[in-house]
Design a protein around this motif. Structure first.
Motif, PDB file in Angstrom:
ATOM      1  N   TYR A 103      -6.082  -4.418  21.734  1.00 25.49           N
ATOM      2  CA  TYR A 103      -5.983  -3.227  20.877  1.00 25.49           C
ATOM      3  C   TYR A 103      -7.249  -3.142  20.043  1.00 25.49           C
ATOM      4  O   TYR A 103      -7.730  -4.164  19.533  1.00 25.49           O
ATOM      5  N   ARG A 111      -2.437   3.539  21.241  1.00 28.55           N
ATOM      6  CA  ARG A 111      -1.671   2.343  21.546  1.00 28.55           C
ATOM      7  C   ARG A 111      -1.336   2.284  23.047  1.00 28.55           C
ATOM      8  O   ARG A 111      -1.150   1.232  23.622  1.00 28.55           O
ATOM      9  N   VAL A 139      -3.576 -11.168  16.001  1.00 23.68           N
ATOM     10  CA  VAL A 139      -4.573 -10.196  16.465  1.00 23.68           C
ATOM     11  C   VAL A 139      -4.452 -10.024  17.981  1.00 23.68           C
ATOM     12  O   VAL A 139      -4.550 -10.987  18.737  1.00 23.68           O
ATOM     13  N   LEU A 140      -4.215  -8.783  18.378  1.00 22.29           N
ATOM     14  CA  LEU A 140      -4.069  -8.489  19.808  1.00 22.29           C
ATOM     15  C   LEU A 140      -5.452  -8.331  20.424  1.00 22.29           C
ATOM     16  O   LEU A 140      -6.310  -7.669  19.855  1.00 22.29           O
ATOM     17  N   ASP A 173      -2.579  -4.812   2.812  1.00 21.13           N
ATOM     18  CA  ASP A 173      -1.914  -4.897   4.108  1.00 21.13           C
ATOM     19  C   ASP A 173      -0.970  -6.102   4.060  1.00 21.13           C
ATOM     20  O   ASP A 173      -1.385  -7.199   3.664  1.00 21.13           O
ATOM     21  N   THR A 232      -8.119   1.458  10.394  1.00 23.93           N
ATOM     22  CA  THR A 232      -7.653   2.804  10.019  1.00 23.93           C
ATOM     23  C   THR A 232      -7.842   3.022   8.521  1.00 23.93           C
ATOM     24  O   THR A 232      -7.537   4.087   8.009  1.00 23.93           O
ATOM     25  N   VAL A 266      -7.637  -7.324   4.839  1.00 31.06           N
ATOM     26  CA  VAL A 266      -7.655  -6.790   3.475  1.00 31.06           C
ATOM     27  C   VAL A 266      -6.323  -7.147   2.812  1.00 31.06           C
ATOM     28  O   VAL A 266      -5.398  -6.349   2.803  1.00 31.06           O
ATOM     29  N   SER A 303      -4.275   6.664  16.610  1.00 27.56           N
ATOM     30  CA  SER A 303      -4.738   6.237  15.282  1.00 27.56           C
ATOM     31  C   SER A 303      -6.152   6.717  15.050  1.00 27.56           C
ATOM     32  O   SER A 303      -7.045   6.434  15.847  1.00 27.56           O
ATOM     33  N   THR A 351     -10.666   0.641   2.297  1.00 27.04           N
ATOM     34  CA  THR A 351     -10.347  -0.666   1.695  1.00 27.04           C
ATOM     35  C   THR A 351     -11.447  -1.709   1.942  1.00 27.04           C
ATOM     36  O   THR A 351     -11.254  -2.900   1.671  1.00 27.04           O
TER      37      THR A 351
HETATM   38  C1  ANZ Z   1      -8.167  -2.981   7.636  1.00 24.98           C
HETATM   39  C2  ANZ Z   1      -6.922  -2.515   7.033  1.00 24.98           C
HETATM   40  C3  ANZ Z   1      -6.602  -2.433   5.701  1.00 24.98           C
HETATM   41  C4  ANZ Z   1      -6.004  -2.118   7.964  1.00 24.98           C
HETATM   42  C5  ANZ Z   1      -5.365  -1.931   5.359  1.00 24.98           C
HETATM   43  C6  ANZ Z   1      -4.768  -1.636   7.681  1.00 24.98           C
HETATM   44  C7  ANZ Z   1      -4.458  -1.565   6.340  1.00 24.98           C
HETATM   45  P1  ANZ Z   1      -2.623   1.187  13.766  1.00 24.98           P
HETATM   46  O1  ANZ Z   1      -2.306   2.153  12.666  1.00 24.98           O
HETATM   47  O2  ANZ Z   1      -1.451   0.633  14.437  1.00 24.98           O
HETATM   48  O3  ANZ Z   1      -3.677   1.718  14.690  1.00 24.98           O
HETATM   49  N1  ANZ Z   1      -5.763  -3.894  13.740  1.00 24.98           N
HETATM   50  C8  ANZ Z   1      -6.821  -3.380  14.397  1.00 24.98           C
HETATM   51  N2  ANZ Z   1      -6.981  -3.964  15.589  1.00 24.98           N
HETATM   52  C9  ANZ Z   1      -5.998  -4.871  15.694  1.00 24.98           C
HETATM   53  C10 ANZ Z   1      -5.654  -5.814  16.707  1.00 24.98           C
HETATM   54  N3  ANZ Z   1      -6.365  -5.924  17.839  1.00 24.98           N
HETATM   55  N4  ANZ Z   1      -4.577  -6.604  16.513  1.00 24.98           N
HETATM   56  C11 ANZ Z   1      -3.861  -6.512  15.377  1.00 24.98           C
HETATM   57  N5  ANZ Z   1      -4.156  -5.663  14.375  1.00 24.98           N
HETATM   58  C12 ANZ Z   1      -5.212  -4.834  14.534  1.00 24.98           C
HETATM   59  O4  ANZ Z   1      -3.261  -0.099  13.050  1.00 24.98           O
HETATM   60  C13 ANZ Z   1      -4.610  -0.183  12.773  1.00 24.98           C
HETATM   61  C14 ANZ Z   1      -4.816  -1.361  11.844  1.00 24.98           C
HETATM   62  O5  ANZ Z   1      -4.330  -2.533  12.509  1.00 24.98           O
HETATM   63  C15 ANZ Z   1      -6.278  -1.585  11.557  1.00 24.98           C
HETATM   64  O6  ANZ Z   1      -6.613  -1.149  10.247  1.00 24.98           O
HETATM   65  C16 ANZ Z   1      -6.371  -3.102  11.490  1.00 24.98           C
HETATM   66  O7  ANZ Z   1      -6.123  -3.403  10.131  1.00 24.98           O
HETATM   67  C17 ANZ Z   1      -5.264  -3.580  12.386  1.00 24.98           C
HETATM   68  F1  ANZ Z   1      -5.060  -1.823   4.080  1.00 24.98           F
HETATM   69  O8  ANZ Z   1      -8.053  -2.602   9.013  1.00 24.98           O
HETATM   70  B1  ANZ Z   1      -6.647  -2.320   9.364  1.00 24.98           B
END
Ligand code: ANZ
Length: 474
Positions: free
Chosen positions: A328, A408, A324-325, A340, A246, A336, A225, A250
């Motif tokens: 990761y 991942r 929330v993991l 999401d 990612t 957001v 990612s 946003t």
């Molecule tokens: C804000 C956001 C807005 C996100 C949005 C996504 C969409 P991948 O693609 O699988 O890498 N994330 C980050 N760390 C996390 C954790 N420890 N446990 C659970 N979720 C976690 O997914 C990356 C997205 O997963 C990150 O981007 C974060 O949410 C979430 F419209 O940030 B995102």
């Protein structure tokens, strides 16, 4: 000659002949060599049809090559360590070693009756010191190259089998074999740094001749990612909460931050706040495969802490979220809800603000696709891609963020079995781990007294004394 083919008679006679003449023993000569190795079976007791299919395929290839005048070496061995041997040993009051070796002898006869053309003179059993010595040597060499390290991590603990389980072995919060309620424990573990090779693994998938669906699964498993680390100052402190996202485009739609239930802040708060403590207990029941977590109901609790939005300066509430993991990204998420699905469900449930900051053709919320920015200050009108770049650049200027690639793929935790597994070749001198020298290997498993149930190695006096001697030698 009889008209009828009688397999019991004919095959037995031919197989005896093969055995007498050592027909499939490989000895070097001038011919071109061909090495054919099928995956070692686990000596569970009896062959099943899957074994028959699998080993027939290898044998057909070997026979074909032999007929083409190759010098074929087709050995066989046994993947002989593992918890089932220990469980069977406890149930039947035999040692895991005897149970395993008896099974091997039986399954060997079955393989022979299939007429498979193995060179049995090179047979391997992974439970033998002559074999597992090399696992210990490899561990040492990886360690010397900085590819083995020790770290505390959370594991699924099965209190009945007294062992660590992989997430996939936990079904609805219970151990797959014992059915026991799984406990989440934090323990020191050894890891092999396979993540150093994540990029190489990903790139070399383009070069292998595998079915496309398998390659897709592999790519998803590696899970690269591209995103950014973004820092949120914790109000009234000089500490930051760092999120991995990612979708930096946003960032103007952030309504909350969520930290993992196992995050150090959650654990600290639980010491003094009984409702947080209760919440964490509830979360412990749901650590399991990531896929299950995605489906589980989103639950959270407000920590009462606020963080400062790095671009708007707005106060953002910090929650603990069961989705929330910890392992990761940074274990912290910026929520957001306008863009999401998961954040949308969470914010709806706890009545938080849901703001749209990306505009596309999609109707209703959440809008998941990328588009152009709205409600985002100076970045309005930019495309998501362009805005992401500019936003990360601005954060970087302020020392509040930077680009980051996440995988991942996790490092490989090598927690061993209770007793029936390869001993990790490490002694502790004054509390400090020392990986043994190759000259001190193999570190062998202690023999068990007759009819005694296997106990975890850490409680085995013979083994501990043996290690003490090794410690004194240095
Ligand atoms: C804000 C956001 C807005 C996100 C949005 C996504 C969409 P991948 O693609 O699988 O890498 N994330 C980050 N760390 C996390 C954790 N420890 N446990 C659970 N979720 C976690 O997914 C990356 C997205 O997963 C990150 O981007 C974060 O949410 C979430 F419209 O940030 B995102």
């Amino acid at each position: 000659m009889k008209a009828e083919y009688n397999p019991k008679e004919i095959e037995k006679a031919v197989q005896e002949e093969w055995l007498k003449e050592d027909k499939f023993k490989a000895t070097p000569d001038n011919r071109e060599k061909f090495y054919c190795l099928s995956m070692f079976p686990y000596p569970s007791g009896k062959l099943h049809m899957g074994h028959v299919r699998n080993y027939t395929i290898g044998d057909v290839i070997s026979r074909y090559k032999r007929m083409r005048n190759f010098n074929v070496f087709q050995p066989m061995g046994w993947d002989a360590f593992g918890l089932p041997a220990e469980n069977a040993a406890i149930a039947n009051k035999v040692s895991p070693k005897d149970w395993t070796n008896e099974n091997i002898e039986y399954m060997k006869k079955q393989l022979a009756s299939l007429g498979l053309s193995y060179d049995w003179s090179k047979e391997l059993r992974t439970c033998e010191p002559e074999y597992y010595k090399w696992e210990q040597v490899i561990f040492k060499r990886f360690h010397d190259q900085g590819l083995v390290y020790r770290k505390k991590s959370f594991v699924n603990w099965d209190p009945i089998d007294e062992t660590v389980l992989a997430n996939e072995q936990v079904i609805d919060g219970k151990g797959w074999r014992s059915g026991a309620q799984i406990e989440i424990k934090e323990i020191d573990q050894w890891f092999i740094k396979i993540t150093d090779y994540a990029d190489e693994l990903l790139e070399s998938l383009d070069e292998v001749d595998w079915p496309e669906n398998v390659k897709v699964m592999q790519r998803n498993w590696i899970g690269k990612s591209n995103g950014a680390e973004i820092k949120y100052l914790i109000e009234e402190s000089d500490e930051y909460l760092t999120v991995f996202s990612t979708r930096p485009d946003t960032i103007f739609g952030v309504s909350f931050l969520a930290i993992s239930p196992n995050h150090s802040i959650s654990l600290k708060l639980a010491e003094t706040d009984s409702s947080i403590n209760k919440f964490l207990d509830r979360c412990k029941e749901t650590k399991a495969a990531e896929a299950d977590m995605a489906k589980a109901e989103k639950l959270g609790i407000d920590t009462g802490i606020s963080a400062i939005h790095p671009l708007t300066g707005k106060k953002i509430p910090v929650w603990i979220g069961n989705f929330v993991l910890l392992d990761y990204g940074t274990g912290v998420v910026m929520g957001v809800p306008g863009h999401d699905q998961r954040d949308f469900e969470f914010a709806s449930k706890y009545q938080m603000e849901i703001l749209q900051v990306i505009s596309t053709d999609e109707e209703g919320l959440p809008v998941l696709q990328k588009g152009s920015l709205i409600n985002s200050g100076n970045f309005n009108g930019m495309t998501s891609e362009n805005a992401s770049e500019k936003i990360v650049a601005e954060l970087k200027d302020k020392d509040l963020g930077e680009e980051l690639v996440q995988f991942r793929l996790r490092d490989w935790g090598v927690s061993r079995q209770r007793y029936w597994g390869c001993p990790i070749p490490v002694v502790y001198e004054n509390g400090e781990p020392r990986v043994l020298d190759e000259s001190e290997m193999p570190v062998t498993l202690p023999e068990l007294p007759a009819n005694s149930a296997p106990i975890p190695l850490s409680q085995n006096k013979d083994f501990i004394n043996h290690l003490r001697k090794l410690e004194k030698r240095n």
